[in-house]
Write a protein that holds these residues in place. Structure first.
Motif, short mmCIF file in Angstrom:
data_model
loop_
_atom_site.label_atom_id
_atom_site.label_comp_id
_atom_site.label_asym_id
_atom_site.label_seq_id
_atom_site.Cartn_x
_atom_site.Cartn_y
_atom_site.Cartn_z
N CYS A 4 0.85 -1.19 0.00
CA CYS A 4 0.00 0.00 0.00
C CYS A 4 0.89 1.24 0.00
O CYS A 4 1.78 1.37 0.85
N ARG A 36 -10.45 -3.57 0.01
CA ARG A 36 -9.76 -2.38 0.50
C ARG A 36 -8.62 -2.78 1.42
O ARG A 36 -8.64 -3.85 2.03
N GLY A 41 -7.81 1.49 4.34
CA GLY A 41 -9.06 1.52 3.57
C GLY A 41 -8.98 1.98 2.13
O GLY A 41 -10.01 2.13 1.49
N SER A 43 -8.16 1.74 -2.01
CA SER A 43 -8.47 0.70 -2.99
C SER A 43 -7.20 0.03 -3.52
O SER A 43 -6.08 0.48 -3.26
#
Length: 53
Positions: A4, A36, A41, A43
């Motif tokens: 992420c 997610r 959270g 995408s």
């Protein structure tokens, strides 16, 4: 593995994401579009693929 860009969480298909119903062995590309990051959270679009060692 995919990381992420926002929080640094690493999705590893070896472990999946059991908290969200994603089984072990599920490739990142096979994750549903609604999946997610379990930490922040965002995408799937906010993940980058990590190079294979």
């Amino acid at each position: 593995m995919h990381k992420c860009k926002v929080c640094g969480y690493i999705y590893d298909s070896e472990f999946g994401d059991p908290a969200q119903g994603i089984e072990q062995g599920t490739d990142f590309d096979e994750l549903p579009p609604t999946w997610r990051c379990p930490i922040c959270g965002v995408s799937k679009d906010d993940f980058i693929e990590l190079p294979v060692d």
